[in-house]
Design a protein around this motif. Structure first.
Motif, PDB file in Angstrom:
ATOM      1  N   LEU A 155      -6.104   7.844  11.698  1.00  0.00           N
ATOM      2  CA  LEU A 155      -4.881   7.478  12.412  1.00  0.00           C
ATOM      3  C   LEU A 155      -3.937   6.710  11.499  1.00  0.00           C
ATOM      4  O   LEU A 155      -2.710   6.915  11.524  1.00  0.00           O
ATOM      5  CB  LEU A 155      -5.248   6.634  13.638  1.00  0.00           C
ATOM      6  CG  LEU A 155      -4.096   6.215  14.554  1.00  0.00           C
ATOM      7  CD1 LEU A 155      -3.477   7.434  15.221  1.00  0.00           C
ATOM      8  CD2 LEU A 155      -4.591   5.217  15.605  1.00  0.00           C
ATOM      9  N   TRP A 156      -4.486   5.829  10.684  1.00  0.00           N
ATOM     10  CA  TRP A 156      -3.681   5.027   9.758  1.00  0.00           C
ATOM     11  C   TRP A 156      -3.036   5.894   8.683  1.00  0.00           C
ATOM     12  O   TRP A 156      -1.860   5.718   8.348  1.00  0.00           O
ATOM     13  CB  TRP A 156      -4.568   3.950   9.129  1.00  0.00           C
ATOM     14  CG  TRP A 156      -3.880   3.055   8.149  1.00  0.00           C
ATOM     15  CD1 TRP A 156      -2.655   2.489   8.275  1.00  0.00           C
ATOM     16  CD2 TRP A 156      -4.403   2.611   6.890  1.00  0.00           C
ATOM     17  NE1 TRP A 156      -2.376   1.710   7.168  1.00  0.00           N
ATOM     18  CE2 TRP A 156      -3.423   1.771   6.313  1.00  0.00           C
ATOM     19  CE3 TRP A 156      -5.601   2.835   6.217  1.00  0.00           C
ATOM     20  CZ2 TRP A 156      -3.611   1.159   5.076  1.00  0.00           C
ATOM     21  CZ3 TRP A 156      -5.784   2.225   4.995  1.00  0.00           C
ATOM     22  CH2 TRP A 156      -4.808   1.393   4.425  1.00  0.00           C
ATOM     23  N   GLN A 183       1.019   6.351   8.068  1.00  0.00           N
ATOM     24  CA  GLN A 183       1.742   6.149   6.812  1.00  0.00           C
ATOM     25  C   GLN A 183       2.611   7.362   6.471  1.00  0.00           C
ATOM     26  O   GLN A 183       3.732   7.221   5.977  1.00  0.00           O
ATOM     27  CB  GLN A 183       0.748   5.882   5.678  1.00  0.00           C
ATOM     28  CG  GLN A 183       0.036   4.550   5.823  1.00  0.00           C
ATOM     29  CD  GLN A 183      -1.011   4.351   4.755  1.00  0.00           C
ATOM     30  OE1 GLN A 183      -0.695   4.035   3.614  1.00  0.00           O
ATOM     31  NE2 GLN A 183      -2.266   4.557   5.108  1.00  0.00           N
ATOM     32  N   GLN A 184       2.107   8.550   6.742  1.00  0.00           N
ATOM     33  CA  GLN A 184       2.867   9.752   6.428  1.00  0.00           C
ATOM     34  C   GLN A 184       4.024   9.964   7.398  1.00  0.00           C
ATOM     35  O   GLN A 184       5.147  10.256   6.986  1.00  0.00           O
ATOM     36  CB  GLN A 184       1.953  10.973   6.453  1.00  0.00           C
ATOM     37  CG  GLN A 184       2.677  12.281   6.177  1.00  0.00           C
ATOM     38  CD  GLN A 184       1.760  13.476   6.226  1.00  0.00           C
ATOM     39  OE1 GLN A 184       0.554  13.349   6.376  1.00  0.00           O
ATOM     40  NE2 GLN A 184       2.329  14.666   6.097  1.00  0.00           N
ATOM     41  N   VAL A 236       0.835  -1.203   0.000  1.00  0.00           N
ATOM     42  CA  VAL A 236       0.000   0.000   0.000  1.00  0.00           C
ATOM     43  C   VAL A 236       0.865   1.245   0.000  1.00  0.00           C
ATOM     44  O   VAL A 236       0.642   2.192  -0.759  1.00  0.00           O
ATOM     45  CB  VAL A 236      -0.927   0.005   1.244  1.00  0.00           C
ATOM     46  CG1 VAL A 236      -1.721   1.303   1.315  1.00  0.00           C
ATOM     47  CG2 VAL A 236      -1.873  -1.180   1.211  1.00  0.00           C
ATOM     48  N   ILE A 237       1.873   1.257   0.864  1.00  0.00           N
ATOM     49  CA  ILE A 237       2.743   2.428   0.968  1.00  0.00           C
ATOM     50  C   ILE A 237       3.492   2.661  -0.335  1.00  0.00           C
ATOM     51  O   ILE A 237       3.591   3.789  -0.819  1.00  0.00           O
ATOM     52  CB  ILE A 237       3.726   2.248   2.139  1.00  0.00           C
ATOM     53  CG1 ILE A 237       2.950   2.111   3.468  1.00  0.00           C
ATOM     54  CG2 ILE A 237       4.692   3.418   2.223  1.00  0.00           C
ATOM     55  CD1 ILE A 237       3.829   1.828   4.655  1.00  0.00           C
ATOM     56  N   TRP A 243       3.649  11.399  15.475  1.00  0.00           N
ATOM     57  CA  TRP A 243       2.455  10.561  15.292  1.00  0.00           C
ATOM     58  C   TRP A 243       1.885  10.134  16.640  1.00  0.00           C
ATOM     59  O   TRP A 243       0.676  10.176  16.847  1.00  0.00           O
ATOM     60  CB  TRP A 243       2.803   9.338  14.450  1.00  0.00           C
ATOM     61  CG  TRP A 243       1.642   8.422  14.224  1.00  0.00           C
ATOM     62  CD1 TRP A 243       0.605   8.604  13.362  1.00  0.00           C
ATOM     63  CD2 TRP A 243       1.380   7.183  14.903  1.00  0.00           C
ATOM     64  NE1 TRP A 243      -0.280   7.553  13.459  1.00  0.00           N
ATOM     65  CE2 TRP A 243       0.167   6.668  14.388  1.00  0.00           C
ATOM     66  CE3 TRP A 243       2.064   6.467  15.890  1.00  0.00           C
ATOM     67  CZ2 TRP A 243      -0.375   5.465  14.832  1.00  0.00           C
ATOM     68  CZ3 TRP A 243       1.516   5.266  16.318  1.00  0.00           C
ATOM     69  CH2 TRP A 243       0.320   4.775  15.801  1.00  0.00           C
ATOM     70  N   HIS A 244       2.725   9.691  17.559  1.00  0.00           N
ATOM     71  CA  HIS A 244       2.241   9.285  18.881  1.00  0.00           C
ATOM     72  C   HIS A 244       1.578  10.449  19.611  1.00  0.00           C
ATOM     73  O   HIS A 244       0.487  10.305  20.173  1.00  0.00           O
ATOM     74  CB  HIS A 244       3.406   8.745  19.727  1.00  0.00           C
ATOM     75  CG  HIS A 244       3.818   7.353  19.369  1.00  0.00           C
ATOM     76  ND1 HIS A 244       4.725   7.087  18.368  1.00  0.00           N
ATOM     77  CD2 HIS A 244       3.448   6.146  19.877  1.00  0.00           C
ATOM     78  CE1 HIS A 244       4.897   5.773  18.272  1.00  0.00           C
ATOM     79  NE2 HIS A 244       4.141   5.179  19.173  1.00  0.00           N
ATOM     80  N   ARG A 245       2.234  11.597  19.613  1.00  0.00           N
ATOM     81  CA  ARG A 245       1.754  12.735  20.391  1.00  0.00           C
ATOM     82  C   ARG A 245       0.495  13.364  19.805  1.00  0.00           C
ATOM     83  O   ARG A 245      -0.481  13.610  20.523  1.00  0.00           O
ATOM     84  CB  ARG A 245       2.858  13.804  20.470  1.00  0.00           C
ATOM     85  CG  ARG A 245       2.484  15.030  21.293  1.00  0.00           C
ATOM     86  CD  ARG A 245       3.465  16.158  21.012  1.00  0.00           C
ATOM     87  NE  ARG A 245       3.344  16.608  19.618  1.00  0.00           N
ATOM     88  CZ  ARG A 245       4.283  17.311  18.990  1.00  0.00           C
ATOM     89  NH1 ARG A 245       5.420  17.605  19.605  1.00  0.00           N
ATOM     90  NH2 ARG A 245       4.089  17.691  17.737  1.00  0.00           N
ATOM     91  N   ASP A 246       0.501  13.612  18.502  1.00  0.00           N
ATOM     92  CA  ASP A 246      -0.573  14.384  17.890  1.00  0.00           C
ATOM     93  C   ASP A 246      -1.720  13.531  17.369  1.00  0.00           C
ATOM     94  O   ASP A 246      -2.821  14.062  17.150  1.00  0.00           O
ATOM     95  CB  ASP A 246      -0.031  15.229  16.732  1.00  0.00           C
ATOM     96  CG  ASP A 246       0.933  16.308  17.194  1.00  0.00           C
ATOM     97  OD1 ASP A 246       0.980  16.568  18.415  1.00  0.00           O
ATOM     98  OD2 ASP A 246       1.644  16.884  16.353  1.00  0.00           O
TER      99      ASP A 246
END
Length: 205
Positions: A139-140, A144-145, A40-41, A159-162
């Motif tokens: 979230l997914w 990926q970004q 996918v990526i 990603w974890h924080r925001d």
């Protein structure tokens, strides 16, 4: 002629225990799902526009990502203007949901699932909760970004924080989309909560 008494005995056949075979099968299935997700990526990083629309005879859950390789902004390509799953429909929605399910089952839940409790409900049928689908898909997309090499070394932390922390707070809150679902692993439950009825324009005096 060699002496039979000096001939080395044949080794006994090696047998893998059944429980180890089950572990190997599970590991293989998980690895195959990860390979599909990496596809996918790679599809989304493609920059060359498709020439002629072709039909892939091999069904795979990442098919929805292919037409989106050039549709990352409004006005590009002939596909949907939005990558958000709620903007998709039909087979495209179904394929995107299948790819999202792989990510939820093989990365999100094993790493970030946490224990089910009265203050942290969950629903095995999350795909039937529109809010859960919307939040997990967003979230997914962010995952990926922000886990891509181009995001830099601070991408995963961002990603974890925001994204992850905020999603967990709302998704598994006691009054969140799973409020009427499973609060104990021993008693699985699934129920969709009623939402406010839409008001017609001019109905309120």
């Amino acid at each position: 002629m060699s002496d039979p008494s000096t001939t080395a005995p044949e080794p006994e056949p090696f047998r893998v225990p059944d429980e180890d075979l089950d572990d190997l099968a599970t590991t293989l299935a998980r690895t195959m799902a990860e390979v599909r997700h990496h596809g996918v990526i790679l599809d989304r990083l493609g920059t060359e526009p498709p020439t002629e629309p072709t039909i892939d005879p091999t069904p795979r859950p990442t098919a929805a990502a292919e037409p989106r390789a050039e549709d990352t902004s409004v006005g590009q390509g002939d596909g949907p203007a939005s990558v958000f799953i709620l903007a998709l429909g039909g087979e495209v929605y179904a394929a995107e949901l299948s790819a999202l399910t792989d990510w939820v089952n093989y990365l999100f839940l094993p790493v970030y699932g946490r224990e089910i409790s009265t203050t942290r409900p969950w629903c095995d049928q999350w795909h039937e909760h529109p809010e859960a689908v919307a939040r997990l898909h967003a979230l997914w997309l962010a995952w990926q970004q922000l886990t891509d090499a181009e995001a830099g070394l601070s991408g995963p932390s961002t990603w974890h924080r925001d994204h992850l922390d905020q999603t967990l707070v709302h998704l598994r809150a006691p009054d969140g989309p799973f409020a009427a679902c499973t609060t104990s692993p021993a008693r699985p439950n699934h129920r969709l909560l009623a939402t406010p009825a839409p008001q017609m324009a001019g109905a309120v005096q």
